[in-house]
Structure formats: structure tokens, C-alpha cells
Design an enzyme around this catalytic site. Structure first.
Site, mmCIF file in Angstrom:
data_model
loop_
_atom_site.group_PDB
_atom_site.id
_atom_site.type_symbol
_atom_site.label_atom_id
_atom_site.label_comp_id
_atom_site.label_asym_id
_atom_site.label_seq_id
_atom_site.Cartn_x
_atom_site.Cartn_y
_atom_site.Cartn_z
ATOM 1 C CE LYS A 164 -10.631 -5.193 -0.110
ATOM 2 N NZ LYS A 164 -9.202 -4.811 -0.245
ATOM 3 C CB THR A 202 -10.197 -7.571 8.262
ATOM 4 O OG1 THR A 202 -9.446 -6.831 7.302
ATOM 5 C CG2 THR A 202 -10.219 -9.023 7.853
ATOM 6 C CG ASP A 238 -7.247 -6.409 -2.397
ATOM 7 O OD1 ASP A 238 -8.368 -6.857 -2.673
ATOM 8 O OD2 ASP A 238 -6.940 -5.982 -1.263
ATOM 9 N NE ARG A 278 -2.340 -4.504 12.230
ATOM 10 C CZ ARG A 278 -2.564 -4.494 10.905
ATOM 11 N NH1 ARG A 278 -2.233 -5.531 10.155
ATOM 12 N NH2 ARG A 278 -3.095 -3.434 10.331
ATOM 13 C CG ASP A 311 -19.992 -1.178 -11.505
ATOM 14 O OD1 ASP A 311 -21.202 -1.097 -11.823
ATOM 15 O OD2 ASP A 311 -19.198 -0.226 -11.637
ATOM 16 C CG ASP A 340 -1.976 -1.170 1.046
ATOM 17 O OD1 ASP A 340 -2.450 -1.387 -0.089
ATOM 18 O OD2 ASP A 340 -2.293 -1.840 2.042
ATOM 19 N NE ARG A 363 -2.359 -0.446 7.915
ATOM 20 C CZ ARG A 363 -3.598 -0.169 8.306
ATOM 21 N NH1 ARG A 363 -3.897 1.050 8.712
ATOM 22 N NH2 ARG A 363 -4.526 -1.110 8.275
ATOM 23 C CE LYS A 378 -3.796 -6.423 0.009
ATOM 24 N NZ LYS A 378 -4.520 -5.238 -0.460
HETATM 25 O O1 C5P Z 1 -1.824 -2.829 6.696
HETATM 26 P P1 C5P Z 1 -2.745 -4.013 6.855
HETATM 27 O O2 C5P Z 1 -2.004 -5.281 7.272
HETATM 28 O O3 C5P Z 1 -3.934 -3.742 7.712
HETATM 29 O O4 C5P Z 1 -3.231 -4.263 5.365
HETATM 30 C C1 C5P Z 1 -4.230 -5.187 5.033
HETATM 31 C C2 C5P Z 1 -4.399 -5.184 3.545
HETATM 32 O O5 C5P Z 1 -5.391 -6.130 3.215
HETATM 33 C C3 C5P Z 1 -4.828 -3.853 2.959
HETATM 34 O O6 C5P Z 1 -4.151 -3.702 1.725
HETATM 35 C C4 C5P Z 1 -6.307 -3.993 2.740
HETATM 36 O O7 C5P Z 1 -6.761 -3.287 1.627
HETATM 37 C C5 C5P Z 1 -6.451 -5.485 2.509
HETATM 38 N N1 C5P Z 1 -7.725 -6.080 2.888
HETATM 39 C C6 C5P Z 1 -8.251 -6.000 4.153
HETATM 40 N N2 C5P Z 1 -9.465 -6.573 4.444
HETATM 41 C C7 C5P Z 1 -10.126 -7.227 3.508
HETATM 42 C C8 C5P Z 1 -9.596 -7.347 2.235
HETATM 43 C C9 C5P Z 1 -8.375 -6.759 1.953
HETATM 44 O O8 C5P Z 1 -7.620 -5.430 5.048
HETATM 45 N N3 C5P Z 1 -11.261 -7.832 3.797
#
Ligand code: C5P
Length: 254
Positions: free
Chosen positions: A83, A140, A81, A200, A86, A32, A230, A54
Site C-alpha cells: 500500500k 474496506t 500488499d 466474510r 508517498d 498477517d 482472519r 498475500k
Molecule cells: O483478516 P481479513 O480478511 O480482514 O484481512 C483482509 C486483508 O486485506 C488484510 O491483510 C488487509 O490488510 C487487506 N486489505 C483490506 N482492505 C483493503 C486492502 C487490503 O482489508 N482495502
């Protein structure tokens, strides 16, 4: 695939292989970043460590198809990703538009409904080198309060399962879900390929995520792939953090 074809007939090659058993097969690092330069500079910091990256909306909208192609040229597996969400005709066209890029995985929102999911599955089946489809269930970052504010009064876990079943009925066995509901998905929807963001490591900053687990807990719940952003990208030492996560995955797999 003809519109009348039974979704269950969609060939197995359209599903991600979750057979890889090495830690590198399990970890997908979310790039990201706001530009290709920043993303590629970051990728070079993880040289030799990670196999999957990703590309999400932030990077794709700034760097476009080229970033997917560059990552592929460097030998990485790519999870695109986007998502998609539409009307069925538009999603099917979008799936076809990105099919030739060489991405390995592509997301659509399961909440787009059965007709949209079916159209996406058919679009993938019609393209020779299409990515494998994943249906995003409940983000999530959503807890019961966030979900309820969208008018859905069931729990995130119930809603995620309902959407996952809709995806399965459309022939999409790849699911993006929280690690919190992975075990139930695995039990109730055998054959699912489970991709879990919201990962995490113990003690890591949660940020905007709500339904989370550690890498080892997610794997114990049945996740096939862990998406981590992150905790690695914002780490003062990304290579050390990625190595620690890979070591945790390795222990969990053993
Ligand atoms: O930084 P973090 O670990 O929270 O990133 C999670 C990644 O997964 C982000 O790129 C987010 O767009 C993606 N994601 C998510 N939840 C979902 C689908 C994708 O957090 N249900």
C-alpha cells in the site's frame, strides 16, 4: 515507459491475469503474521489447497524480502500488499526496489494522487520482472463515518469509484475495492481487474472490516480475486475453512 507515453499504451503484461477459472486462482490468503516462521508454518497447514498468498505490512516489516522469495520458491503466487503512498519520486523508487522480488501483485494507494499513480505505473513499465500494480481505493475497514472524519463527505462507494477512475487514467487497471462496489466498478470501468478484501463467509466474525460480502456474493458482483485473512488464519481448522471457501467459490463459478 517515457513520461509522455499515453497510459493506455502500458502493455497488457502489466495487468494481472484474471483468466484463471479454478477456485485456487481466485482465493488469496492474507498472511498477517508477525514472523516468517509463523507464516510459513501456517502455509504448510494449507498444503495442496491454496495457490496465492498475500504478504502485508506486518509480515513484510518483520520478515522482509526473504519471505516473498521463499513463497515464490515454494511455487506460490505472491501479492505484496505494501500500500505505497508517498510523493511520486519516492513511490516510483519503492516500486523499483521491490520489482525484482518476483511478487505477482503490488499495491499503491490511489489516494496518493494522479502524479503518484502515473509515477508508479511508469516505474513498473520500466522494470522487466515487475509485479502487476493494484490501486487501493477506499479501505474496506472504512465506512461513511470513518471517511467523513478524513474530510471526504462523499460515500465510500463514490470515493472508491473516483479513485478507481484516477487509477485507470494513470494506466492502472488493477483495483482493490470492497465487494460492495465491485459491480459498479465492473460496469463503469470495463477492463478492471477487481481484487476484493472484506470477504466474510456467512456467520464469520467481521472484525474491523465494514464493507463486506460473502465469497459467492463478491464473485457475483464481479470480483476477480478474493482476499481472505482472519476467517482462515484464525480458524481452529484452517484447512477445513479454506476448503469450505474454495467449495463456495467453485459453486459460484459454476
Ligand atoms: O483478516 P481479513 O480478511 O480482514 O484481512 C483482509 C486483508 O486485506 C488484510 O491483510 C488487509 O490488510 C487487506 N486489505 C483490506 N482492505 C483493503 C486492502 C487490503 O482489508 N482495502
Amino acid at each position: 515507459m517515457a513520461a509522455s507515453q499515453n497510459p493506455q499504451d502500458i502493455p497488457a503484461r502489466d495487468l494481472p491475469s484474471a483468466q484463471g477459472r479454478t477456485p485456487q486462482d481466485k482465493l488469496i490468503v492474507a498472511l498477517d503474521f508477525p514472523s516468517a516462521e509463523k507464516a510459513l508454518a501456517f502455509v504448510s497447514k494449507l498444503e495442496g489447497l491454496c495457490r496465492w498468498f498475500k504478504v502485508g505490512l506486518e509480515l513484510y516489516l518483520s520478515a522482509g524480502n526473504a519471505i516473498v522469495e521463499q513463497l515464490r520458491q515454494q511455487g506460490f503466487s505472491v501479492f505484496l500488499d505494501l500500500k505505497l503512498h508517498d510523493i511520486p519520486n519516492t513511490v516510483a523508487g519503492a516500486v523499483r526496489s521491490v520489482s525484482a522480488l518476483g511478487a505477482d501483485l503490488l499495491t499503491v494507494h490511489a489516494s496518493g494522487g494522479p502524479a503518484m499513480l502515473q509515477a508508479a505505473a511508469e516505474a513498473v513499465a520500466s522494470q522487466p520482472h515487475a509485479p502487476r500494480l493494484l490501486a487501493v481505493t477506499v479501505l474496506t475497514s472504512m465506512d461513511a463515518a470513518q471517511l467523513s472524519a478524513t474530510g471526504i463527505s462523499t460515500s465510500p462507494a463514490e470515493q472508491a469509484l473516483r479513485l478507481a477512475k484516477a487509477a485507470h487514467s494513470a494506466g492502472i487497471l488493477g483495483l482493490v475495492c470492497s465487494p460492495e462496489e465491485a459491480a459498479r466498478m465492473r460496469r463503469e470501468l470495463p477492463g478492471s481487474i477487481l481484487v476484493t478484501p472484506g470477504i466474510r463467509p456467512a456467520g464469520a466474525d467481521i472484525g474491523d472490516q465494514k464493507r463486506i460480502a460473502t465469497p459467492s456474493a463478491a464473485l457475483a458482483a464481479g470480483a476477480d480475486y478474493l482476499v481472505v485473512g482472519r476467517p482462515i488464519t484464525q480458524s481452529p481448522d484452517p484447512a477445513a475453512t479454506a476448503s469450505a471457501i474454495l467449495a463456495e467459490i467453485s459453486t459460484a463459478l459454476a
